[in-house]
Motif scaffolding. Structure first.
Motif, PDB file in Angstrom:
ATOM      1  N   VAL A 100       0.842  -1.205   0.000  1.00  0.00           N
ATOM      2  CA  VAL A 100       0.000   0.000   0.000  1.00  0.00           C
ATOM      3  C   VAL A 100       0.875   1.252   0.000  1.00  0.00           C
ATOM      4  O   VAL A 100       0.590   2.215  -0.720  1.00  0.00           O
ATOM      5  CB  VAL A 100      -0.973  -0.010   1.201  1.00  0.00           C
ATOM      6  N   ASP A 101       1.942   1.252   0.775  1.00  0.00           N
ATOM      7  CA  ASP A 101       2.860   2.390   0.782  1.00  0.00           C
ATOM      8  C   ASP A 101       3.499   2.580  -0.598  1.00  0.00           C
ATOM      9  O   ASP A 101       3.629   3.703  -1.085  1.00  0.00           O
ATOM     10  CB  ASP A 101       3.945   2.204   1.834  1.00  0.00           C
ATOM     11  N   PHE A 102       3.895   1.474  -1.224  1.00  0.00           N
ATOM     12  CA  PHE A 102       4.462   1.534  -2.574  1.00  0.00           C
ATOM     13  C   PHE A 102       3.438   2.099  -3.558  1.00  0.00           C
ATOM     14  O   PHE A 102       3.753   2.974  -4.371  1.00  0.00           O
ATOM     15  CB  PHE A 102       4.912   0.140  -3.020  1.00  0.00           C
ATOM     16  N   ALA A 103       2.197   1.606  -3.477  1.00  0.00           N
ATOM     17  CA  ALA A 103       1.144   2.053  -4.391  1.00  0.00           C
ATOM     18  C   ALA A 103       0.826   3.534  -4.182  1.00  0.00           C
ATOM     19  O   ALA A 103       0.590   4.265  -5.149  1.00  0.00           O
ATOM     20  CB  ALA A 103      -0.113   1.207  -4.201  1.00  0.00           C
ATOM     21  N   ALA A 104       0.839   3.983  -2.924  1.00  0.00           N
ATOM     22  CA  ALA A 104       0.579   5.396  -2.648  1.00  0.00           C
ATOM     23  C   ALA A 104       1.679   6.270  -3.252  1.00  0.00           C
ATOM     24  O   ALA A 104       1.395   7.314  -3.848  1.00  0.00           O
ATOM     25  CB  ALA A 104       0.478   5.619  -1.146  1.00  0.00           C
ATOM     26  N   GLY A 105       2.921   5.867  -3.117  1.00  0.00           N
ATOM     27  CA  GLY A 105       4.014   6.607  -3.728  1.00  0.00           C
ATOM     28  C   GLY A 105       3.957   6.576  -5.239  1.00  0.00           C
ATOM     29  O   GLY A 105       4.236   7.573  -5.911  1.00  0.00           O
ATOM     30  N   LEU A 106       3.579   5.431  -5.783  1.00  0.00           N
ATOM     31  CA  LEU A 106       3.447   5.279  -7.227  1.00  0.00           C
ATOM     32  C   LEU A 106       2.381   6.222  -7.772  1.00  0.00           C
ATOM     33  O   LEU A 106       2.611   6.934  -8.752  1.00  0.00           O
ATOM     34  CB  LEU A 106       3.085   3.825  -7.547  1.00  0.00           C
ATOM     35  N   GLY A 112      -1.614  10.019 -10.228  1.00  0.00           N
ATOM     36  CA  GLY A 112      -2.828   9.223 -10.254  1.00  0.00           C
ATOM     37  C   GLY A 112      -3.552   9.324  -8.927  1.00  0.00           C
ATOM     38  O   GLY A 112      -3.349  10.269  -8.155  1.00  0.00           O
ATOM     39  N   SER A 113      -4.400   8.337  -8.652  1.00  0.00           N
ATOM     40  CA  SER A 113      -5.099   8.321  -7.370  1.00  0.00           C
ATOM     41  C   SER A 113      -5.226   6.881  -6.894  1.00  0.00           C
ATOM     42  O   SER A 113      -5.200   5.941  -7.675  1.00  0.00           O
ATOM     43  CB  SER A 113      -6.477   8.967  -7.489  1.00  0.00           C
ATOM     44  N   ILE A 114      -5.371   6.750  -5.585  1.00  0.00           N
ATOM     45  CA  ILE A 114      -5.569   5.449  -4.962  1.00  0.00           C
ATOM     46  C   ILE A 114      -6.842   5.544  -4.136  1.00  0.00           C
ATOM     47  O   ILE A 114      -7.087   6.545  -3.468  1.00  0.00           O
ATOM     48  CB  ILE A 114      -4.355   5.033  -4.112  1.00  0.00           C
ATOM     49  N   GLU A 115      -7.661   4.498  -4.227  1.00  0.00           N
ATOM     50  CA  GLU A 115      -8.934   4.495  -3.521  1.00  0.00           C
ATOM     51  C   GLU A 115      -9.180   3.099  -2.954  1.00  0.00           C
ATOM     52  O   GLU A 115      -8.974   2.103  -3.646  1.00  0.00           O
ATOM     53  CB  GLU A 115     -10.049   4.861  -4.499  1.00  0.00           C
ATOM     54  N   ARG A 116      -9.612   3.054  -1.699  1.00  0.00           N
ATOM     55  CA  ARG A 116      -9.942   1.773  -1.092  1.00  0.00           C
ATOM     56  C   ARG A 116     -11.323   1.357  -1.565  1.00  0.00           C
ATOM     57  O   ARG A 116     -12.302   2.084  -1.402  1.00  0.00           O
ATOM     58  CB  ARG A 116      -9.905   1.868   0.425  1.00  0.00           C
ATOM     59  N   VAL A 117     -11.421   0.183  -2.142  1.00  0.00           N
ATOM     60  CA  VAL A 117     -12.679  -0.332  -2.666  1.00  0.00           C
ATOM     61  C   VAL A 117     -13.374  -1.199  -1.626  1.00  0.00           C
ATOM     62  O   VAL A 117     -14.581  -1.135  -1.451  1.00  0.00           O
ATOM     63  CB  VAL A 117     -12.433  -1.141  -3.962  1.00  0.00           C
ATOM     64  N   ALA A 118     -12.600  -2.017  -0.935  1.00  0.00           N
ATOM     65  CA  ALA A 118     -13.101  -2.899   0.122  1.00  0.00           C
ATOM     66  C   ALA A 118     -11.949  -3.115   1.099  1.00  0.00           C
ATOM     67  O   ALA A 118     -10.863  -2.576   0.920  1.00  0.00           O
ATOM     68  CB  ALA A 118     -13.587  -4.224  -0.462  1.00  0.00           C
ATOM     69  N   THR A 119     -12.185  -3.923   2.110  1.00  0.00           N
ATOM     70  CA  THR A 119     -11.130  -4.214   3.066  1.00  0.00           C
ATOM     71  C   THR A 119      -9.972  -4.888   2.352  1.00  0.00           C
ATOM     72  O   THR A 119     -10.150  -5.938   1.734  1.00  0.00           O
ATOM     73  CB  THR A 119     -11.658  -5.128   4.187  1.00  0.00           C
TER      74      THR A 119
END
Length: 148
Positions: A100-106, A112-119
Motif C-alpha cells: 500500500v505504501d508503494f502504491a501510494a508513492g506510485l 494518479g489516485s488510490i482508492e480503497r474499494v473494500a477491506t
C-alpha cells in the motif's frame, strides 16, 4: 554457480552466462499458444482484458500479490496507464502495508489516485482516468425506492 556469483549476477555486477541456457529453449516461441486459442499468460494472478479492449484503451488489471516482490508488476501496469485493482487479502499484513505504501508513492509520483474499494482491496487509477461513483449526486431523499 555459487551463491556469491548468483548474487553478483542478480545485482548486475557480472554477466550471468548460465541464465540464457537454462531458461530458453530452442523450440520455444514468443507467440506460443496454449491450444485453447488463448495466448500464454505470464502470471496467473494478473488478469488483463482482451486485445479489443486494449485497442480502445479500456483495460483494467486485477492483481493479487503474494509478497512485496509482486509490487513491480503493479508498478509496470500502472506506469503503462492501466488502472489496477490490487487485492491484498492473501498477503501477510506487514507486506500488505508495504505494498500500500508503494502504491501510494506510485500514484503520487505519476499524478494518479488510490482508492480503497473494500477491506484490503485498492483501486489505482492513472491521471487520465475518472472514477464515477454509483450514487447520483443531488438525488432527493424521497427517491424511487424509498420504503417509508
Amino acid at each position: 554457480m555459487g551463491s556469491v556469483r548468483k548474487a553478483s549476477a542478480w545485482l548486475g555486477l557480472v554477466e550471468d552466462n548460465d541464465s540464457d541456457e537454462r531458461y530458453y529453449d530452442d523450440e520455444y516461441s514468443e507467440d506460443a499458444e496454449t491450444g485453447t486459442g488463448q495466448p500464454w499468460v505470464t502470471d496467473p494472478r494478473v488478469q488483463v482484458a482482451s486485445e479489443k479492449a486494449e485497442d480502445t484503451g479500456r483495460r483494467i488489471a486485477t492483481v493479487t500479490p503474494d509478497s512485496f516482490r509482486d509490487a513491480r508488476g503493479i508498478g509496470e501496469l500502472f506506469r503503462d496507464g492501466v488502472p489496477v485493482i490490487v487485492n491484498l487479502t492473501a498477503m501477510d499484513p506487514s507486506d500488505a502495508k508495504r505494498v500500500v505504501d508503494f502504491a501510494a508513492g506510485l500514484t503520487f509520483g505519476l499524478r494518479g489516485s488510490i482508492e480503497r474499494v473494500a477491506t484490503r482491496v485498492f483501486l489505482l487509477t492513472p491521471a487520465h482516468t475518472q472514477v464515477v461513483n454509483g450514487e447520483a449526486a443531488g438525488r432527493p431523499a424521497d427517491g424511487f425506492f424509498n420504503q417509508s
